[in-house]
Design a protein around this motif. Sequence first.
Motif: not given
Length: 301
Positions: A257-279
């Motif tokens: 999962p990616v949680t930060r891009i260009n030093d800003r949190p992505l979404g709510n800053g936590a690993p995504g749910i769909t990402t977790g399912q794929i993983k």
Amino acid sequence: MAAESTAYFEGRYMPLTEAKISIFDPVVTKSDIVFDVVSTWDRTFFRLDDHIERFENSCKAVRIRPPVSATEIARISAECVDRSGLDNSCVFMCGTRGKYKGGAALGDPRECENGFYAYAVPYYWVVARERAESGVHLHIAETRRAPNEAIDQRAKNFNRMDLTKATFEALDHGADASVLLSMDGNLTEGPGFNVWIVRGKTLLTPGDNLLEGITRRTVFDLAQEAGLRTEATDLKPDDLLNAPEVFISSTAGGIMPVTRINDRPLGNGAPGITTGQIKTRYWDKRKAGWHGRRVDDLIKH
Ligand code: PLP
């Protein structure tokens, strides 16, 4: 005696530390080499035949003819793992141009005697393992990915100065890794991984100027099983910055999962749910033997 990482080099097996290449070799003077990396988990290769097929295609793309067949590569890879005593490993297979007849790097590349070597090392993650679990911090680099017209990125190569320069950028900005844009400003990939955006029930990934990862191919398969749509397409930095969920895929780490891009949190800053399912699907299916070839079966035959 504890087992040691093992190489197959110049036709024989040896400790990795003993496999040495000349400073005059075109591998050193010209990066004249293509390679692939396959992993084992619990002494079972994942998609070994697909990695070997991609390796052979990389060789063809740069006119290297490795002096080993696909069957031999499979067996050599298994021997390297077995002799290294590793359950979880990454195995490199490398096709080299070989020495030029005219000296260090002078002469006709068509006359070089092409070579092959391989080695196994302990399994590793393309970013620090802790970040691979908790969330990768990405940086969108100024450095552009060398275009396919210069270096065919579908052929896995070591011409990586663009990736190294982009890595310095990431680290200087406190990130773990960079994503590079193509010359025309589309997202491509990062050092050792492909990148994915999750938008609702659709997974989007860049389509051009990149290595078509075997893990990327696996994400296409897993998404289909999970009833998700996939698309390989042109994507811009804003697509990444405004994405609800992002992850990266690599042999070295799987789905991360990616949680930060260009030093800003992505979404709510936590690993995504769909990402977790794929993983979860990725590791569960691997552990159940999906696309697996066991080291023990390969060294027996
Ligand atoms: N892109 C680059 C430049 C890579 O080097 C790699 C793998 O090491 C990847 C993408 C991911 O490919 P794969 O999933 O086959 O490991």
